[in-house]
Structures are given as C-alpha cells and as structure tokens.
Design a protein around this motif. Sequence first.
Motif, short mmCIF file in Angstrom:
data_model
loop_
_atom_site.label_atom_id
_atom_site.label_comp_id
_atom_site.label_asym_id
_atom_site.label_seq_id
_atom_site.Cartn_x
_atom_site.Cartn_y
_atom_site.Cartn_z
N ALA A 66 1.03 -1.21 -0.07
CA ALA A 66 0.02 -0.07 0.08
C ALA A 66 0.88 1.25 0.05
N ARG A 67 0.27 2.25 -0.49
CA ARG A 67 0.96 3.52 -0.46
C ARG A 67 0.24 4.73 -0.04
N ILE A 68 0.74 5.90 -0.07
CA ILE A 68 0.02 6.93 0.62
C ILE A 68 0.31 8.20 -0.43
N PHE A 69 -0.48 8.68 -0.97
CA PHE A 69 -0.18 10.03 -2.01
C PHE A 69 -1.11 11.05 -1.32
N CYS A 70 -0.33 12.63 -1.38
CA CYS A 70 -1.16 13.83 -1.02
C CYS A 70 -0.30 14.83 -1.57
N SER A 71 -1.12 15.88 -1.71
CA SER A 71 -0.93 17.09 -2.44
C SER A 71 -0.06 17.87 -1.77
N ALA A 72 -0.53 18.10 -0.35
CA ALA A 72 0.49 18.83 0.55
C ALA A 72 0.52 18.32 1.90
N PHE A 73 1.69 17.76 2.26
CA PHE A 73 2.05 17.24 3.31
C PHE A 73 2.50 17.94 4.51
N HIS A 74 1.62 17.81 5.75
CA HIS A 74 1.54 18.37 6.86
C HIS A 74 1.27 17.46 7.97
#
Length: 254
Positions: free
Chosen positions: A206-214
């Motif tokens: 599994a993976r995690i993708f996000c547009s703005a990492f906070h």
Amino acid sequence: MSTPSPTPSYEQAGELKIGQVGVANLRVRTLDVDALVREMRERVERAPKLFGRAAVIIDFGGLIRTPDVDTARALVDGLRDAGVLPVALAYGTSEIEALSEQLGLPLLAKFRAQYERSESAPAPAPPPPAPVAAPEPAKPKAAPSQPGMVLKATVRSGQQIYAEQRDLTVLTSVGAGAEVISDGSIHIYGPLRGRALAGAQGNEDARIFCSAFHAELVAIAGHYKVLDDVPRALHGKAVQVWLEDGQLNIAAQD
C-alpha cells in the motif's frame, strides 16, 4: 378509581455499536520492562498529541515464553506512567488468555491475525503432480474486488474514516486531528494535516499520496513516522509514502 400504570419505556439508555477504532499495538520483542517503558515515554514526549493517553494493545506473541503476571503487571503500570493507556492483550495462546484474566484486561484477536498475515511464513509444500491423462481443472473465478471509497467532503478534526479491503480517495483535505485508514492505498488531493494509515491489515504494498504534506502521522502496515521525523524540505510538498525493506520512505512527487 385506580391510577393507570405508566407505559413502560423500551428506549435504551446507551446504544452500543462496534466500529473501527484507532488503537496502537505494542509488539513486545524483548521482555525488558525498563527499556519498553523508556521507549514509550520517548514516543509520548516527541508526539504528545498523538501518543499521550493513547489506547495501547500489548502483544506478547513474539516472545518464546509468556511473561509471569508480576512482570506483565509491571509493564502495564510502567506504560501508564509513561503516558499511554494499556487497554487489552493481543490474543495468542491459552497462557495469554489466563494472563489477561489475572491482569483484568480483555483479549483482542484482531491484532494477532494481522501479524500472522504480514510476517513471513514457510512456503507450503508443492502439490503432487497430476496424472498425465487427467484433464486440467477449471480455474476458479476471482472474487470481484470492492470499488475504492471516494470522499468528496473534507475529513474534519475528530472524524475517523475506514476503507475496509479497498483503497481510499479524499478529493479535498484531511484536517488536523482527523484520521483516515485504509486496507489499501490512500490518495489525498489536498492537504493532509491529520493521520493517514494505509495497509491497515498488513498490506506492505500500500502507498499514501497527498498534495500537501503536513501530516501528524503516516503509517503503512504498522510502520509509521510523525511529522518531526520528516525533513522540513518535504513539509507542504506533494509526496508519496511507501514501504521498502521494512523502512518507511517519503519523497516529493514530480
């Protein structure tokens, strides 16, 4: 004239539901109470908003022998002093079941099942060869996979979303104090300020993708990092999170 009896009320005083909850699992690999308590205290000090007074399952399944009740009780008390709240033991053997009764803690079987699926197991023996004249058996049809869960609304503080046996896509953002969990991958098309836990049932691909990492915390198959563990150069960037050789990696996306 007699007074009529009051109509009995069948309204429940409390409604009990069983749902997905975010509970940490402490897998004990070395029965060193002082070291375990010290490590937990360091986690709480580094990320008090995440781990302070967090519910913890204690898993003794990785030990050769089940600890005696005095040692187990010392660990429970030490973890409480460190700032977390032991709430149960992970189910393993009849000895652990007896230990849970002595400690006054319940048993939870779910966490043992996760480790049994994720840890390597010996390869099964190959089946004997079929006779040459025997016809090839028909292949069973694969079970249809569930479509991914898609959220259009913002996941707000205090909310917890769980995508069971599928991926999770959030079209907006995940607020601070919110938590998104998926047995598959997680895609967030906006800022991630809360927690994201992918591969919740042990899926290391599994993976995690996000547009703005906070993110307060990201995890894949139980391997996690908090924001302080992530280089500041990645804060606010579009990133991808994945697991490789037991290490959690975070890198900016092009």
